[in-house]
Design a protein around this motif. Structure first.
Motif, PDB file in Angstrom:
ATOM      1  N   LYS A 111      -8.966  20.067  15.881  1.00  0.00           N
ATOM      2  CA  LYS A 111      -7.889  20.019  14.206  1.00  0.00           C
ATOM      3  C   LYS A 111      -8.385  19.115  13.987  1.00  0.00           C
ATOM      4  CE  LYS A 111      -5.497  23.183  15.984  1.00  0.00           C
ATOM      5  NZ  LYS A 111      -4.913  24.417  16.209  1.00  0.00           N
ATOM      6  N   GLY A 112      -7.545  18.628  12.832  1.00  0.00           N
ATOM      7  CA  GLY A 112      -8.125  17.472  12.204  1.00  0.00           C
ATOM      8  C   GLY A 112      -8.426  16.985  11.189  1.00  0.00           C
ATOM      9  N   MET A 113      -9.171  16.006  10.280  1.00  0.00           N
ATOM     10  CA  MET A 113     -10.063  16.480   9.165  1.00  0.00           C
ATOM     11  C   MET A 113     -11.635  16.651   9.206  1.00  0.00           C
ATOM     12  SD  MET A 113      -8.407  14.911   5.877  1.00  0.00           S
ATOM     13  CE  MET A 113      -9.724  14.043   5.413  1.00  0.00           C
ATOM     14  N   LYS A 114     -11.864  18.139   8.497  1.00  0.00           N
ATOM     15  CA  LYS A 114     -13.970  17.825   8.945  1.00  0.00           C
ATOM     16  C   LYS A 114     -14.582  18.492   7.876  1.00  0.00           C
ATOM     17  CE  LYS A 114     -11.839  19.721  13.293  1.00  0.00           C
ATOM     18  NZ  LYS A 114     -13.068  18.786  14.004  1.00  0.00           N
ATOM     19  N   ARG A 115     -15.519  17.535   8.269  1.00  0.00           N
ATOM     20  CA  ARG A 115     -16.463  17.656   6.637  1.00  0.00           C
ATOM     21  C   ARG A 115     -16.679  18.402   6.204  1.00  0.00           C
ATOM     22  NH1 ARG A 115     -21.112  12.597   5.909  1.00  0.00           N
ATOM     23  NH2 ARG A 115     -19.563  11.387   6.111  1.00  0.00           N
ATOM     24  N   ILE A 116     -16.990  18.528   4.883  1.00  0.00           N
ATOM     25  CA  ILE A 116     -17.516  20.269   3.997  1.00  0.00           C
ATOM     26  C   ILE A 116     -19.171  19.208   3.749  1.00  0.00           C
ATOM     27  CG2 ILE A 116     -18.135  21.509   2.455  1.00  0.00           C
ATOM     28  CD1 ILE A 116     -14.713  21.611   3.241  1.00  0.00           C
ATOM     29  N   ILE A 117     -18.834  18.571   2.687  1.00  0.00           N
ATOM     30  CA  ILE A 117     -20.001  17.674   1.967  1.00  0.00           C
ATOM     31  C   ILE A 117     -20.450  16.721   2.293  1.00  0.00           C
ATOM     32  CG2 ILE A 117     -21.195  17.564   0.173  1.00  0.00           C
ATOM     33  CD1 ILE A 117     -19.399  20.477  -1.517  1.00  0.00           C
ATOM     34  N   GLY A 118     -20.768  15.727   2.629  1.00  0.00           N
ATOM     35  CA  GLY A 118     -22.040  14.209   2.446  1.00  0.00           C
ATOM     36  C   GLY A 118     -23.077  14.299   2.221  1.00  0.00           C
ATOM     37  N   SER A 119     -22.994  13.087   2.043  1.00  0.00           N
ATOM     38  CA  SER A 119     -24.412  12.540   1.399  1.00  0.00           C
ATOM     39  C   SER A 119     -25.316  11.361   2.156  1.00  0.00           C
ATOM     40  CB  SER A 119     -24.402  12.516  -0.531  1.00  0.00           C
ATOM     41  OG  SER A 119     -26.048  12.742  -0.849  1.00  0.00           O
ATOM     42  N   GLN A 120     -26.633  11.439   1.476  1.00  0.00           N
ATOM     43  CA  GLN A 120     -26.860  10.115   2.248  1.00  0.00           C
ATOM     44  C   GLN A 120     -26.310   9.178   1.727  1.00  0.00           C
ATOM     45  OE1 GLN A 120     -31.319  10.163   2.247  1.00  0.00           O
ATOM     46  NE2 GLN A 120     -31.081   7.393   2.270  1.00  0.00           N
ATOM     47  N   GLY A 121     -25.931   7.638   1.771  1.00  0.00           N
ATOM     48  CA  GLY A 121     -25.060   6.500   1.851  1.00  0.00           C
ATOM     49  C   GLY A 121     -23.462   6.795   1.270  1.00  0.00           C
ATOM     50  N   TRP A 122     -23.286   7.853   1.400  1.00  0.00           N
ATOM     51  CA  TRP A 122     -21.404   8.129   1.371  1.00  0.00           C
ATOM     52  C   TRP A 122     -20.888   7.249   2.840  1.00  0.00           C
ATOM     53  CZ3 TRP A 122     -20.461  13.669  -1.294  1.00  0.00           C
ATOM     54  CH2 TRP A 122     -20.754  13.673  -2.142  1.00  0.00           C
ATOM     55  N   GLY A 123     -21.315   7.046   3.804  1.00  0.00           N
ATOM     56  CA  GLY A 123     -20.847   7.092   4.933  1.00  0.00           C
ATOM     57  C   GLY A 123     -19.543   7.680   5.893  1.00  0.00           C
ATOM     58  N   ASP A 124     -18.689   7.425   5.396  1.00  0.00           N
ATOM     59  CA  ASP A 124     -17.564   8.853   5.981  1.00  0.00           C
ATOM     60  C   ASP A 124     -16.981   9.398   4.753  1.00  0.00           C
ATOM     61  OD1 ASP A 124     -17.174   9.673   8.548  1.00  0.00           O
ATOM     62  OD2 ASP A 124     -15.748   8.180   9.556  1.00  0.00           O
TER      63      ASP A 124
END
Length: 129
Positions: free
Chosen positions: A1-14
């Motif tokens: 459960k909890g938070m699940k990432r959908i979109i990230g990008s280089q330089g965004w960290g977490d």
């Protein structure tokens, strides 16, 4: 459960677009969270747009649910060579079935998003088929 990432990008960290009950930009201090509760085993059409001026808009099923100019990662500007979908540096990987992923070189209008999501404006009837 909890938070699940959908979109990230280089330089965004977490930081990035996450789902954990609700669709939201992380960190929560970005101030962008949709009120709708995202239910498991339910099909959603999700859009995230960013204007050249750094205005982010989030949509669920064609309806605008959050907007703002977060003060993180140049308002979450995407790196032109590295966009991550459903993957996180830690353990907040998302899972599920994805039909399509599209990336445009411009921010789509509300009407574009309604047309692509095949939804109708709420004033005209049912929100989605």
């Amino acid at each position: 459960k909890g938070m699940k990432r959908i979109i990230g990008s280089q330089g965004w960290g977490d930081t990035g677009l996450y789902v954990g009950g609700q669709l939201q930009m992380y960190p929560s201090a970005a101030g962008m969270k949709c009120a709708e509760i995202v239910q498991p085993h339910t099909w959603y059409s999700i859009f995230l747009t960013r204007s050249n001026q750094g205005l982010l808009r989030m949509y669920i099923n064609g309806a605008l649910c959050a907007r703002g100019r977060p003060n993180y990662n140049d308002a979450f500007a995407l790196h032109q060579h590295r966009i991550d979908f459903f993957h996180d540096d830690g353990s907040e990987h998302a899972s599920g079935i994805v039909k399509d992923i599209h990336v445009w070189n411009r921010a789509l209008s509300d009407k574009n998003i309604l047309a692509i999501s095949k939804c109708k404006e709420a004033a005209r009837g049912k929100a989605c088929p």
